[in-house]
Design an enzyme around this catalytic site. Structure first.
Site, PDB file in Angstrom:
ATOM      1  N   HIS A  37       0.840  -1.208   0.000  1.00  0.00           N
ATOM      2  CA  HIS A  37       0.000   0.000   0.000  1.00  0.00           C
ATOM      3  C   HIS A  37       0.873   1.257   0.000  1.00  0.00           C
ATOM      4  O   HIS A  37       0.611   2.216  -0.721  1.00  0.00           O
ATOM      5  CB  HIS A  37      -0.869   0.058   1.268  1.00  0.00           C
ATOM      6  CG  HIS A  37      -1.861  -1.059   1.405  1.00  0.00           C
ATOM      7  ND1 HIS A  37      -1.800  -1.981   2.418  1.00  0.00           N
ATOM      8  CD2 HIS A  37      -2.944  -1.385   0.675  1.00  0.00           C
ATOM      9  CE1 HIS A  37      -2.811  -2.830   2.311  1.00  0.00           C
ATOM     10  NE2 HIS A  37      -3.520  -2.490   1.258  1.00  0.00           N
ATOM     11  N   ASP A 150      -3.858  -7.472  -7.596  1.00  0.00           N
ATOM     12  CA  ASP A 150      -5.282  -7.632  -7.892  1.00  0.00           C
ATOM     13  C   ASP A 150      -5.493  -7.330  -9.380  1.00  0.00           C
ATOM     14  O   ASP A 150      -6.097  -6.334  -9.754  1.00  0.00           O
ATOM     15  CB  ASP A 150      -6.096  -6.692  -7.002  1.00  0.00           C
ATOM     16  CG  ASP A 150      -5.926  -7.034  -5.536  1.00  0.00           C
ATOM     17  OD1 ASP A 150      -6.639  -7.906  -5.048  1.00  0.00           O
ATOM     18  OD2 ASP A 150      -5.019  -6.450  -4.892  1.00  0.00           O
ATOM     19  N   LEU A 184       2.663  -9.440  -0.356  1.00  0.00           N
ATOM     20  CA  LEU A 184       2.151  -8.803   0.866  1.00  0.00           C
ATOM     21  C   LEU A 184       0.649  -8.650   0.731  1.00  0.00           C
ATOM     22  O   LEU A 184       0.126  -8.342  -0.344  1.00  0.00           O
ATOM     23  CB  LEU A 184       2.797  -7.434   1.067  1.00  0.00           C
ATOM     24  CG  LEU A 184       4.304  -7.396   1.282  1.00  0.00           C
ATOM     25  CD1 LEU A 184       4.737  -5.999   1.695  1.00  0.00           C
ATOM     26  CD2 LEU A 184       4.756  -8.403   2.334  1.00  0.00           C
TER      27      LEU A 184
END
Ligand code: AMP
Length: 279
Positions: A37, A150, A184
């Site tokens: 992130h 994703d 992660l």
């Protein structure tokens, strides 16, 4: 770092940003932030005047209540991490306020909804599209940042900007991994040390595909990869598909850009990953 939770307050803030002709980078997340992130936020900082990170565990995108309830929440730690890298604004909306109006997104292409995550998580992409459309409505970002982990979601995001007829640029960032190769994920917080080690088998199975294309057909490769994972993982799917169409391929001639995709459960924790098979 500024913190806003009210949709009205964020609209006011954005009006000011637009008046000042500033560019806005947006990083949507569900929190329990990790280096993946933070990499998106850092990239957004480099490329925009203002960076907004959202933390919102979107109930619409969970097809299993147990998964939603078990989703990690570490808001204070997340705030500290975002402060450290100079994120400008954290948007943490409350469900009822954010969804006072829920955009209903129709016509998501079947090429996205009828394969892999689309099949195994019914309604997931509709839920993702609805929340992202709501965010875009509040602050039409100049650029929005998503992780390649994703991969199908990135395809959905590229389609969504066309559907909403907005100019937001979708930026794809590489998957950040543990040294062992495990991608992660906030869900990794639910794995113990031993399971984290075992999780690297997913990456090994993907690498096996990348390194053995000369030896096996896609179907044989999928079988071998599943066998590698079988003892420890409950594999939902292992698919070799063209990365542009997302459709499974039967022969290497069928795709110039083959990619391996996997979703597998380890001790009840659902992990996904993918890897380009191009050397
Ligand atoms: P999430 O909080 O899981 O909804 O993820 C928020 C964003 O971070 C999505 O665009 C993800 O694709 C991205 N992301 C999650 N894990 C990683 C990772 N390991 N590397 C890079 N990006 C990631």
């Amino acid at each position: 770092m500024k913190e806003i939770s009210k949709p009205k307050a964020i609209s006011d803030y954005i009006s000011e940003v637009i008046r000042e002709h500033k560019t806005v980078g947006f990083v949507p997340t569900m929190g329990a932030l990790h280096k993946g992130h933070l990499d998106l936020v850092r990239r957004a900082k480099q490329e925009n005047d203002i960076v907004i990170c959202s933390i919102f565990v979107n109930p619409l995108q969970f097809n299993k209540t147990t998964d939603l309830e078990a989703y990690p929440n570490r808001i204070e730690k997340d705030k500290a991490l975002l402060e450290e890298i100079n994120c400008d604004l954290l948007f943490c909306p409350v469900k009822e306020e954010l969804f006072a109006t829920v955009p209903h997104i129709e016509g998501i292409p079947e090429t996205i909804t009828s394969v892999m995550e689309g099949v195994h998580r019914p309604g997931h992409f509709e839920g993702v599209a609805a929340v992202i459309a709501r965010f875009y409505e509040l602050f039409i970002p100049t650029k929005a940042y998503y992780g390649e982990k994703d991969f199908q979601q990135v395809a959905l995001m590229k389609w969504l900007v066309g559907c909403l007829n907005i100019n937001t640029e979708v930026v794809t960032c590489s998957t950040i991994r543990e040294d062992s190769g495990l991608a992660l994920s906030s869900r990794n917080l639910r794995l113990n040390e031993e399971e984290i080690k075992q999780g690297s088998l997913i990456f090994q199975a993907l690498l096996f595909c990348k390194n053995n294309k000369e030896t096996y057909t896609p179907a044989e490769m999928v079988e071998k990869a599943k066998q590698k994972l079988a003892p420890l993982f409950d594999v939902e799917y292992f698919v070799i598909a063209d990365e542009n169409t997302l459709q499974a391929i039967n022969s290497w001639e069928d795709s110039a850009f083959p990619r391996a995709f996997v979703a597998a459960n380890l001790s009840g924790v659902r992990l996904i990953d993918n890897l380009s098979l191009i050397p």
